[in-house]
Design a protein around this motif. Structure first.
Motif, PDB file in Angstrom:
ATOM      1  N   PHE A 199       0.813  -1.216   0.000  1.00 43.12           N
ATOM      2  CA  PHE A 199       0.000   0.000   0.000  1.00 43.12           C
ATOM      3  C   PHE A 199       0.846   1.266   0.000  1.00 43.12           C
ATOM      4  CE2 PHE A 199      -2.702  -3.305   1.766  1.00 43.12           C
ATOM      5  CZ  PHE A 199      -3.887  -3.120   1.070  1.00 43.12           C
ATOM      6  N   HIS A 200       2.006   1.207   0.652  1.00 44.16           N
ATOM      7  CA  HIS A 200       2.893   2.367   0.739  1.00 44.16           C
ATOM      8  C   HIS A 200       4.338   1.900   0.657  1.00 44.16           C
ATOM      9  CE1 HIS A 200      -0.110   5.369   2.041  1.00 44.16           C
ATOM     10  NE2 HIS A 200      -0.650   4.403   2.764  1.00 44.16           N
ATOM     11  N   LYS A 201       5.106   2.517  -0.194  1.00 39.27           N
ATOM     12  CA  LYS A 201       6.545   2.294  -0.161  1.00 39.27           C
ATOM     13  C   LYS A 201       7.085   2.863   1.150  1.00 39.27           C
ATOM     14  CE  LYS A 201      10.860   3.786  -2.301  1.00 39.27           C
ATOM     15  NZ  LYS A 201      11.487   4.705  -3.297  1.00 39.27           N
ATOM     16  N   VAL A 202       7.955   2.123   1.820  1.00 37.77           N
ATOM     17  CA  VAL A 202       8.538   2.578   3.082  1.00 37.77           C
ATOM     18  C   VAL A 202       9.984   2.990   2.828  1.00 37.77           C
ATOM     19  CG1 VAL A 202       9.151   1.953   5.444  1.00 37.77           C
ATOM     20  CG2 VAL A 202       7.033   1.063   4.425  1.00 37.77           C
ATOM     21  N   ASP A 203      10.261   4.269   2.990  1.00 38.75           N
ATOM     22  CA  ASP A 203      11.626   4.762   2.801  1.00 38.75           C
ATOM     23  C   ASP A 203      12.495   4.472   4.022  1.00 38.75           C
ATOM     24  OD1 ASP A 203      11.265   5.991   0.197  1.00 38.75           O
ATOM     25  OD2 ASP A 203      10.025   7.478   1.230  1.00 38.75           O
ATOM     26  N   ILE A 204      11.932   4.683   5.216  1.00 41.77           N
ATOM     27  CA  ILE A 204      12.704   4.537   6.452  1.00 41.77           C
ATOM     28  C   ILE A 204      11.883   3.743   7.453  1.00 41.77           C
ATOM     29  CG2 ILE A 204      13.796   5.756   8.380  1.00 41.77           C
ATOM     30  CD1 ILE A 204      13.895   8.165   6.284  1.00 41.77           C
ATOM     31  N   MET A 205      12.518   2.742   8.057  1.00 41.64           N
ATOM     32  CA  MET A 205      11.872   1.927   9.086  1.00 41.64           C
ATOM     33  C   MET A 205      12.608   2.150  10.401  1.00 41.64           C
ATOM     34  SD  MET A 205      11.336  -2.200   9.011  1.00 41.64           S
ATOM     35  CE  MET A 205      10.515  -3.100  10.327  1.00 41.64           C
ATOM     36  N   LEU A 206      11.901   2.711  11.382  1.00 41.76           N
ATOM     37  CA  LEU A 206      12.433   2.888  12.731  1.00 41.76           C
ATOM     38  C   LEU A 206      12.053   1.642  13.505  1.00 41.76           C
ATOM     39  CD1 LEU A 206      11.253   6.599  13.239  1.00 41.76           C
ATOM     40  CD2 LEU A 206      13.408   5.784  12.242  1.00 41.76           C
ATOM     41  N   ALA A 207      13.013   0.739  13.697  1.00 41.10           N
ATOM     42  CA  ALA A 207      12.706  -0.619  14.150  1.00 41.10           C
ATOM     43  C   ALA A 207      13.241  -0.891  15.549  1.00 41.10           C
ATOM     44  CB  ALA A 207      13.288  -1.640  13.175  1.00 41.10           C
ATOM     45  N   CYS A 208      12.377  -1.376  16.429  1.00 38.57           N
ATOM     46  CA  CYS A 208      12.819  -1.796  17.755  1.00 38.57           C
ATOM     47  C   CYS A 208      13.669  -3.058  17.628  1.00 38.57           C
ATOM     48  CB  CYS A 208      11.611  -2.036  18.665  1.00 38.57           C
ATOM     49  SG  CYS A 208      10.384  -3.202  18.018  1.00 38.57           S
ATOM     50  N   ILE A 209      14.787  -3.114  18.371  1.00 32.07           N
ATOM     51  CA  ILE A 209      15.685  -4.270  18.259  1.00 32.07           C
ATOM     52  C   ILE A 209      16.160  -4.770  19.629  1.00 32.07           C
ATOM     53  CG2 ILE A 209      16.533  -3.463  16.024  1.00 32.07           C
ATOM     54  CD1 ILE A 209      19.230  -2.849  17.557  1.00 32.07           C
ATOM     55  N   GLY A 210      15.617  -4.231  20.725  1.00 30.26           N
ATOM     56  CA  GLY A 210      16.191  -4.487  22.045  1.00 30.26           C
ATOM     57  C   GLY A 210      16.071  -5.896  22.570  1.00 30.26           C
ATOM     58  N   ASP A 211      15.071  -6.649  22.076  1.00 33.24           N
ATOM     59  CA  ASP A 211      14.782  -7.983  22.606  1.00 33.24           C
ATOM     60  C   ASP A 211      14.128  -7.856  23.986  1.00 33.24           C
ATOM     61  OD1 ASP A 211      14.577 -10.753  22.640  1.00 33.24           O
ATOM     62  OD2 ASP A 211      16.666 -11.084  22.132  1.00 33.24           O
ATOM     63  N   HIS A 212      13.810  -8.970  24.614  1.00 34.52           N
ATOM     64  CA  HIS A 212      13.185  -9.082  25.943  1.00 34.52           C
ATOM     65  C   HIS A 212      11.718  -8.640  25.918  1.00 34.52           C
ATOM     66  CE1 HIS A 212      13.788  -9.794  30.283  1.00 34.52           C
ATOM     67  NE2 HIS A 212      12.799  -8.925  30.417  1.00 34.52           N
ATOM     68  N   PHE A 213      11.468  -7.361  25.575  1.00 38.76           N
ATOM     69  CA  PHE A 213      10.088  -6.861  25.503  1.00 38.76           C
ATOM     70  C   PHE A 213       9.608  -6.706  24.066  1.00 38.76           C
ATOM     71  CE2 PHE A 213      11.532  -5.067  29.631  1.00 38.76           C
ATOM     72  CZ  PHE A 213      10.624  -5.721  30.449  1.00 38.76           C
ATOM     73  N   GLY A 238      19.403  -0.793  24.467  1.00 43.58           N
ATOM     74  CA  GLY A 238      20.435  -0.239  25.330  1.00 43.58           C
ATOM     75  C   GLY A 238      19.965   0.725  26.401  1.00 43.58           C
ATOM     76  N   THR A 239      18.686   1.066  26.421  1.00 44.92           N
ATOM     77  CA  THR A 239      18.186   2.007  27.430  1.00 44.92           C
ATOM     78  C   THR A 239      18.289   1.408  28.826  1.00 44.92           C
ATOM     79  OG1 THR A 239      16.563   2.646  25.735  1.00 44.92           O
ATOM     80  CG2 THR A 239      16.309   3.611  27.938  1.00 44.92           C
ATOM     81  N   PHE A 240      17.990   0.114  28.910  1.00 44.15           N
ATOM     82  CA  PHE A 240      18.094  -0.654  30.152  1.00 44.15           C
ATOM     83  C   PHE A 240      18.949  -1.889  29.875  1.00 44.15           C
ATOM     84  CE2 PHE A 240      13.754   1.189  29.925  1.00 44.15           C
ATOM     85  CZ  PHE A 240      13.872   2.126  30.944  1.00 44.15           C
ATOM     86  N   PRO A 241      19.576  -2.468  30.893  1.00 48.44           N
ATOM     87  CA  PRO A 241      20.437  -3.647  30.685  1.00 48.44           C
ATOM     88  C   PRO A 241      19.743  -4.805  29.988  1.00 48.44           C
ATOM     89  CG  PRO A 241      20.830  -2.719  32.865  1.00 48.44           C
ATOM     90  CD  PRO A 241      19.654  -1.974  32.292  1.00 48.44           C
ATOM     91  N   VAL A 242      18.421  -4.955  30.216  1.00 49.52           N
ATOM     92  CA  VAL A 242      17.735  -6.107  29.610  1.00 49.52           C
ATOM     93  C   VAL A 242      17.533  -5.946  28.102  1.00 49.52           C
ATOM     94  CG1 VAL A 242      16.541  -6.777  31.731  1.00 49.52           C
ATOM     95  CG2 VAL A 242      15.460  -5.144  30.157  1.00 49.52           C
ATOM     96  N   LEU A 243      17.681  -4.737  27.586  1.00 46.81           N
ATOM     97  CA  LEU A 243      17.504  -4.506  26.152  1.00 46.81           C
ATOM     98  C   LEU A 243      18.845  -4.734  25.463  1.00 46.81           C
ATOM     99  CD1 LEU A 243      15.206  -1.335  26.202  1.00 46.81           C
ATOM    100  CD2 LEU A 243      14.557  -3.750  26.197  1.00 46.81           C
ATOM    101  N   THR A 244      19.147  -5.998  25.223  1.00 50.24           N
ATOM    102  CA  THR A 244      20.493  -6.409  24.849  1.00 50.24           C
ATOM    103  C   THR A 244      20.780  -6.371  23.350  1.00 50.24           C
ATOM    104  OG1 THR A 244      19.736  -8.704  24.812  1.00 50.24           O
ATOM    105  CG2 THR A 244      20.712  -7.890  26.874  1.00 50.24           C
ATOM    106  N   GLY A 245      19.780  -6.187  22.527  1.00 50.46           N
ATOM    107  CA  GLY A 245      20.004  -6.135  21.089  1.00 50.46           C
ATOM    108  C   GLY A 245      20.914  -4.976  20.711  1.00 50.46           C
TER     109      GLY A 245
END
Length: 274
Positions: A199-213, A238-245
């Protein structure tokens, strides 16, 4: 005569092309850490997404928050405090309209301190729907997410209960004269992400990568394979230790899956032109 006319046509085409690129380059993206971004449109409008400006990863958070004196729209993907962030405080200072699902908007105005008069029918929607805002310069489509959503009252309130924040989501923001930006919110990869580029071409993807949550680097790479963005910018790590990605792990995962999207890792506080 024919040569002069051809030269005039080529000059006009070159001028138009250069003008188009000049307008597009005026779109700016700023990362405040975690999932908090600011978009400045070609006309100078300001859009904030999940504006937890004072998150622990942003050493200049208090100063950055104090400097925000203009915002036209505040987009919130879901009700968790690390995404609602400083929304109410910014809204009271700037008059920014709230863009959310109806359920989340009601919860944020009833329990989260967001001014009720800045939440209206024009900026509330639901998944599959698309809003046209800011005099037609911006279109915002509501995208589902695989996560959860609840709202708590601001710190210092006597209300300690969790309140339903509706379903979590993300946004596809299409800017006239600029790029299309998909903010995933907090999510796992899901198969219907493959429908987004239909439906829409996506130029930029702001993607969560932290894992855990949320999804980690491997699953985020699979999500990029489905969405096919021109560029992927990692967030929520990287915001919290558990976000290890990490972005390095994402880079490896993208290569392993043959994803051709360009990886661009932003520094906290950095602004890039798109």
């Amino acid at each position: 005569m024919k040569s002069n006319r051809l030269q005039q046509c080529l000059f006009a085409l070159l001028t138009l092309t250069m003008s188009t690129f000049a307008v597009a380059s005026n779109t700016e993206l700023t990362w405040y850490g975690h999932a908090a971004f600011k978009i400045k449109t070609p006309s100078g409008k300001t859009i904030l997404i999940d504006p937890w400006i004072t998150n622990p990863a942003n050493k200049n958070g208090k100063d950055d928050l104090a400097k925000i004196d203009k915002a036209d729209l505040i987009l919130v993907t879901h009700g968790h405090s690390d995404h609602v962030g400083n929304s109410a405080e910014i809204a009271k200072k700037t008059g920014a309209k709230l863009v959310t699902t109806f359920d989340l908007g009601k919860a944020l105005t009833q329990y989260g301190g967001y001014p009720k008069e800045q939440m209206g029918f024009d900026t509330q929607g639901n998944f599959g729907g698309e809003l046209t805002l800011l005099d037609g310069e911006v279109k915002i489509a509501f995208i589902p997410a695989v996560h959860s959503s609840s709202v708590v009252a601001p710190e210092g309130s006597a209300d300690k209960d969790l309140h339903d924040g509706g379903n979590p989501g993300g946004f596809l923001i299409t800017i006239k004269g600029g790029p299309s930006i998909y903010h995933t919110g907090d999510t796992d990869v899901f198969g219907d992400m493959a429908l987004i580029p239909q439906f829409h071409k996506v130029d930029i993807m702001l993607a969560c990568i932290g894992d855990h949550f949320t999804m980690g680097p491997d699953r985020a790479a699979e999500a990029a394979k489905l969405v096919k963005p021109g560029m992927i910018i990692p967030m929520h790590f990287g915001t919290f230790p558990v976000l290890t990605g990490t972005p390095d792990a994402l880079s490896s995962a993208l290569k392993k899956r043959g994803v051709r999207s360009k990886l661009r890792t932003m520094n906290i506080g950095e602004t890039i032109k798109l």
